[in-house]
Scaffold this motif. Structure first.
Motif, short mmCIF file in Angstrom:
data_model
loop_
_atom_site.label_atom_id
_atom_site.label_comp_id
_atom_site.label_asym_id
_atom_site.label_seq_id
_atom_site.Cartn_x
_atom_site.Cartn_y
_atom_site.Cartn_z
N SER A 9 -4.26 -1.07 -8.91
CA SER A 9 -5.30 -0.56 -10.31
C SER A 9 -4.06 0.17 -11.36
O SER A 9 -2.50 0.76 -10.65
CB SER A 9 -6.47 0.95 -9.90
OG SER A 9 -6.35 1.81 -10.80
N ASP A 17 -10.64 -1.85 -2.32
CA ASP A 17 -12.23 -2.03 -3.40
C ASP A 17 -13.27 -2.13 -1.72
O ASP A 17 -13.40 -2.21 -1.06
CB ASP A 17 -12.68 -3.01 -4.47
CG ASP A 17 -12.42 -4.43 -3.73
OD1 ASP A 17 -13.09 -5.18 -2.77
OD2 ASP A 17 -12.72 -5.54 -5.20
N TYR A 76 -4.75 -0.51 -3.81
CA TYR A 76 -5.88 0.13 -2.92
C TYR A 76 -7.22 -1.24 -2.37
O TYR A 76 -6.84 -2.47 -3.16
CB TYR A 76 -6.50 0.66 -4.30
CG TYR A 76 -7.57 0.16 -4.70
CD1 TYR A 76 -9.11 0.07 -4.64
CD2 TYR A 76 -6.96 -1.10 -6.73
CE1 TYR A 76 -10.23 -0.43 -5.80
CE2 TYR A 76 -7.88 -1.25 -7.58
CZ TYR A 76 -9.17 -1.33 -6.98
OH TYR A 76 -10.25 -1.93 -7.63
N MET A 82 0.58 -1.33 -0.13
CA MET A 82 -0.17 0.25 -0.01
C MET A 82 1.27 1.47 0.07
O MET A 82 1.89 1.11 0.88
CB MET A 82 -1.44 0.31 1.40
CG MET A 82 -2.40 1.28 1.00
SD MET A 82 -3.40 0.87 -0.09
CE MET A 82 -4.11 -0.70 0.27
N GLU A 114 -10.35 -0.40 -14.10
CA GLU A 114 -8.88 -0.08 -13.62
C GLU A 114 -7.89 -0.51 -14.52
O GLU A 114 -7.01 0.44 -14.31
CB GLU A 114 -8.78 -0.72 -11.34
CG GLU A 114 -9.16 -1.18 -10.87
CD GLU A 114 -9.80 1.49 -10.54
OE1 GLU A 114 -9.08 1.72 -10.73
OE2 GLU A 114 -10.61 1.40 -10.29
N ARG A 157 -0.73 0.46 -8.84
CA ARG A 157 -0.85 1.10 -7.35
C ARG A 157 -1.60 -0.07 -6.20
O ARG A 157 -2.51 -0.22 -7.66
CB ARG A 157 -0.69 2.31 -6.86
CG ARG A 157 -3.24 2.90 -8.00
CD ARG A 157 -2.77 3.81 -6.89
NE ARG A 157 -4.29 4.02 -7.89
CZ ARG A 157 -5.21 4.23 -6.86
NH1 ARG A 157 -5.44 3.82 -5.51
NH2 ARG A 157 -6.79 4.33 -7.80
N ARG A 214 0.14 10.12 -7.73
CA ARG A 214 1.35 9.47 -6.79
C ARG A 214 2.82 9.58 -6.99
O ARG A 214 3.68 9.27 -6.74
CB ARG A 214 1.10 8.38 -7.03
CG ARG A 214 0.04 8.42 -6.36
CD ARG A 214 -0.95 7.00 -6.31
NE ARG A 214 -1.90 6.39 -4.91
CZ ARG A 214 -3.36 7.37 -4.96
NH1 ARG A 214 -3.62 7.48 -6.47
NH2 ARG A 214 -4.04 6.82 -4.67
#
Length: 278
Positions: A130, A122, A120, A72, A104, A118, A137
């Motif tokens: 994604s 859901d 994430y 993450m 995505e 990256r 970022r």
């Protein structure tokens, strides 16, 4: 609090035949399993272990001492191992592949593609990958200066701006829309030259050589194009930038430099409407 998608230090609170249970505190109700094959030798209740927290194939929160290829808050290139209608699966470095939902994705992905993603969580509390929202970022503190050669990965296209590139898979860069990038795909690893560093640290790139080197290549390309038109190019250097880009894949300035070079070498003649090979 046990956090999905992150590495954290947790305490061994219970030993069982198939592994150990970990928690933040000894009396914590939320406990997660570390399977026996992952438990270091001589581990005992009260020890602290650094683990990565994710969900297994049965959607159970679990931990591992393995190092995932993506956590993450990170951006990392992962390899596509399979593609299905609902999405793709990426090599995560764990026993379970990472799911990249179709919604995505940016552009079509294929098996063995290496794409920047990256992590994430859901709506179903699953960890997924994604390809979107990477621009915000990107780092803007690169060590590169104008004229440097750099390597990076294409991660997005924009009709208005051009091709977005992650230099070294982390620094924000752009090949402007007036540069020809029609041969590029998402995930391509490219070498380019820095043409400018913006005040905010973002880089402008070009795939083209320095002007004096590129001019000779462009001149040769224009001669081939004139030959394909039977010796008469149906426009000249007064044509619109859009026509020149469409026909030659060059900016108007690059086209004019190359045409001027050919004219000085007496290889072409320029009329009010066309360029003719001598």
């Amino acid at each position: 609090m046990i956090r999905l998608g992150e590495k954290q230090r947790l305490k061994v609170v219970k030993e069982v035949e198939f592994g150990v249970y970990l928690a933040e505190k000894e009396q914590e109700e939320t406990q997660i399993l570390l399977p026996i094959r992952q438990v270091p030798q001589e581990t005992k209740v009260g020890d602290e272990l650094e683990v990565f927290v994710y969900k297994d194939s049965k959607d159970r929160v679990i931990s591992t001492t393995q190092e995932p290829k993506l956590k993450m808050g990170e951006l990392q290139p992962l390899t596509v191992v399979s593609v299905q209608k609902i999405g793709a699966f990426l090599d995560w470095g764990l026993e379970k592949d990472l799911f990249l939902p179709y919604k995505e994705q940016i552009g079509k992905v294929r098996e063995k593609d290496e794409i920047l993603v990256r992590l994430y969580i859901d709506k179903s509390r699953r960890l997924c990958a994604s390809m979107k929202e990477l621009y915000e970022r990107m780092r803007t503190d690169s060590p590169y200066q104008t004229g440097d050669m750099v390597k990076g990965r294409v991660y997005e296209f924009s009709d208005n701006f051009g091709a977005f590139v992650a230099v070294d898979d982390q620094f924000s860069a752009l090949i402007p829309h007036h540069e020809d990038h029609s041969s590029l795909r998402i995930g391509d690893w490219i070498e380019a030259r820095v043409t400018g560093v913006k005040p905010d640290g973002k880089l402008d790139l070009t795939l083209r050589e320095k002007a004096y080197v590129q001019m000779n290549q462009d001149a040769g390309q224009i001669m081939e194009l004139i030959d394909s038109y039977g010796g008469v190019l149906p426009f000249n250097d007064k044509a619109s930038p859009e026509i020149i880009m469409r026909e030659t894949k060059m900016s108007k300035n690059a086209f004019k430099r190359a045409v001027g070079h050919l004219y000085k070498e007496r290889k072409i003649e320029i009329t009010e409407k066309v360029i003719r090979k001598k």
